[in-house]
Design a protein around this motif. Structure first.
Motif, PDB file in Angstrom:
ATOM      1  N   ILE A  28     -38.265  13.446   0.333  1.00  0.00           N
ATOM      2  CA  ILE A  28     -39.385  13.327  -0.566  1.00  0.00           C
ATOM      3  C   ILE A  28     -39.471  14.487  -1.469  1.00  0.00           C
ATOM      4  CG2 ILE A  28     -41.728  13.899   0.096  1.00  0.00           C
ATOM      5  CD1 ILE A  28     -41.722  11.312   1.181  1.00  0.00           C
ATOM      6  N   GLU A  29     -39.113  15.605  -1.270  1.00  0.00           N
ATOM      7  CA  GLU A  29     -39.339  16.506  -2.450  1.00  0.00           C
ATOM      8  C   GLU A  29     -38.139  16.462  -3.581  1.00  0.00           C
ATOM      9  OE1 GLU A  29     -38.217  20.321  -0.714  1.00  0.00           O
ATOM     10  OE2 GLU A  29     -39.705  20.567   0.660  1.00  0.00           O
ATOM     11  N   GLU A  30     -37.326  15.572  -3.321  1.00  0.00           N
ATOM     12  CA  GLU A  30     -36.660  14.894  -4.411  1.00  0.00           C
ATOM     13  C   GLU A  30     -36.909  13.769  -5.052  1.00  0.00           C
ATOM     14  OE1 GLU A  30     -33.658  16.498  -5.551  1.00  0.00           O
ATOM     15  OE2 GLU A  30     -33.992  18.198  -4.367  1.00  0.00           O
ATOM     16  N   GLY A  31     -38.166  13.380  -4.599  1.00  0.00           N
ATOM     17  CA  GLY A  31     -38.822  12.244  -5.226  1.00  0.00           C
ATOM     18  C   GLY A  31     -38.320  11.005  -4.785  1.00  0.00           C
ATOM     19  N   CYS A  32     -37.943  10.887  -3.357  1.00  0.00           N
ATOM     20  CA  CYS A  32     -37.760   9.616  -2.901  1.00  0.00           C
ATOM     21  C   CYS A  32     -38.783   8.855  -1.910  1.00  0.00           C
ATOM     22  CB  CYS A  32     -36.479   9.851  -1.621  1.00  0.00           C
ATOM     23  SG  CYS A  32     -34.862   9.905  -2.353  1.00  0.00           S
ATOM     24  N   SER A  33     -38.823   7.711  -1.816  1.00  0.00           N
ATOM     25  CA  SER A  33     -39.964   7.390  -0.885  1.00  0.00           C
ATOM     26  C   SER A  33     -39.290   7.090   0.322  1.00  0.00           C
ATOM     27  CB  SER A  33     -40.396   5.942  -1.294  1.00  0.00           C
ATOM     28  OG  SER A  33     -41.227   5.803  -2.744  1.00  0.00           O
ATOM     29  N   VAL A  34     -39.821   7.427   1.296  1.00  0.00           N
ATOM     30  CA  VAL A  34     -39.366   7.512   2.862  1.00  0.00           C
ATOM     31  C   VAL A  34     -40.123   6.916   3.812  1.00  0.00           C
ATOM     32  CG1 VAL A  34     -38.403   9.186   4.760  1.00  0.00           C
ATOM     33  CG2 VAL A  34     -38.258   9.956   2.289  1.00  0.00           C
ATOM     34  N   ALA A  35     -39.163   5.735   4.525  1.00  0.00           N
ATOM     35  CA  ALA A  35     -39.831   5.131   5.591  1.00  0.00           C
ATOM     36  C   ALA A  35     -38.839   5.744   6.909  1.00  0.00           C
ATOM     37  CB  ALA A  35     -39.359   3.676   5.422  1.00  0.00           C
ATOM     38  N   ILE A  36     -39.772   5.810   7.975  1.00  0.00           N
ATOM     39  CA  ILE A  36     -39.150   6.547   9.229  1.00  0.00           C
ATOM     40  C   ILE A  36     -39.510   5.600  10.158  1.00  0.00           C
ATOM     41  CG2 ILE A  36     -39.570   9.064   8.307  1.00  0.00           C
ATOM     42  CD1 ILE A  36     -42.065   9.188  10.035  1.00  0.00           C
TER      43      ILE A  36
END
Length: 260
Positions: A28-36
């Motif tokens: 997230i900090e690197e600008g990715c969208s994240v699904a968990i």
């Protein structure tokens, strides 16, 4: 360093707690969208509260990775929402403390469940998302294994599952149809990692003196690692900077492992 991950889409299995949550935060900090995905809605909700960012998207899904239908539903939901992922982190698993220390008294169902949660889940998620990565001509698959998948010493059902995960990533990394489409496959093998609400914390609370002695005797640094220390390595492997790292199994254990 700019890891060039801004705008990428990532799925982190078992991403609501421990190493998975730390990986999700760094992506997230690197600008990715994240699904968990996780088996527990409460943990998903808590994790999404920590992952909330004004610049990127995050969402969670219930999933027991030992169940094929759950994996298929997660894959379908992610594909409907994003059209695949750029990054897959096969983190869900476990089983290192399951069963009995007496191997002969441990039922076959334990061996099968540990294999399903670790290896079979990694196979299913990887096979589901690789085709979309091939279309995009870019992808990263990182599987969280264990030092016990590289050497003996743990409970055999766990060792076998983690060794198989390592072999899976290595074999995918040798496939020209995958790697010449810009996809890399790597394993990260943590040693002892202190994660709240796990067996390590229980040992520390039950007998702090014995725990301290164990740390001094068995761990080179005199301490366990942290989830963030593992996540830093995983995030690098997901980056454009790691484009030549393919088929590696990287120890993150403070020198704990004796093999070379």
């Amino acid at each position: 360093m700019d890891f060039k991950l801004k705008g990428k889409k990532a799925l982190v299995t078992g991403g609501s707690h421990g190493i998975g949550l730390s990986i999700s935060k760094l992506l997230i900090e690197e600008g990715c969208s994240v699904a968990i995905c996780s088996r527990t809605q409460t943990r998903i909700n808590e994790a999404l509260g920590e992952l909330k960012s004004p610049n990127v998207e995050s969402f969670g899904m219930l999933c027991d990775v030992a169940k094929k239908e759950d994996i298929e539903r997660v894959v379908s939901d992610v594909n409907d929402k994003w059209g695949g992922v750029d990054i897959l982190i096969n983190n869900a698993g476990g089983g290192g403390r399951w069963g009995s220390e007496d191997v002969l008294k441990t039922g076959e169902e334990v061996w099968e469940e540990v294999y399903a949660k670790n290896t079979t889940a990694a196979i299913r998620f990887s096979k589901a998302f690789i085709p979309k990565m091939q279309e995009k001509k870019w992808g990263r698959v990182v599987t969280i294994t264990s030092t016990l998948g590289i050497q003996g010493g743990g409970r055999p059902w766990f060792n076998i599952a983690k060794t198989a995960q390592t072999a899976l990533m290595k074999n995918f990394a040798l496939n020209k149809d995958f790697i010449r489409k810009g996809i890399t496959f790597n394993s990260v093998a943590p040693g002892g990692i202190f994660i709240p609400d796990t067996g390590w914390e229980e040992e520390m609370k039950n007998n702090p003196v014995a725990f301290k002695k164990k740390m001094d005797k068995e761990f080179r640094l005199g301490r366990l690692g942290t989830a963030d220390e593992v996540a830093s390595v995983v995030t690098f492997l997901c980056s454009e900077a790691a484009s030549l790292v393919n088929g590696a199994s990287i120890l993150v254990d403070g020198g704990e492992t004796v093999v070379f």
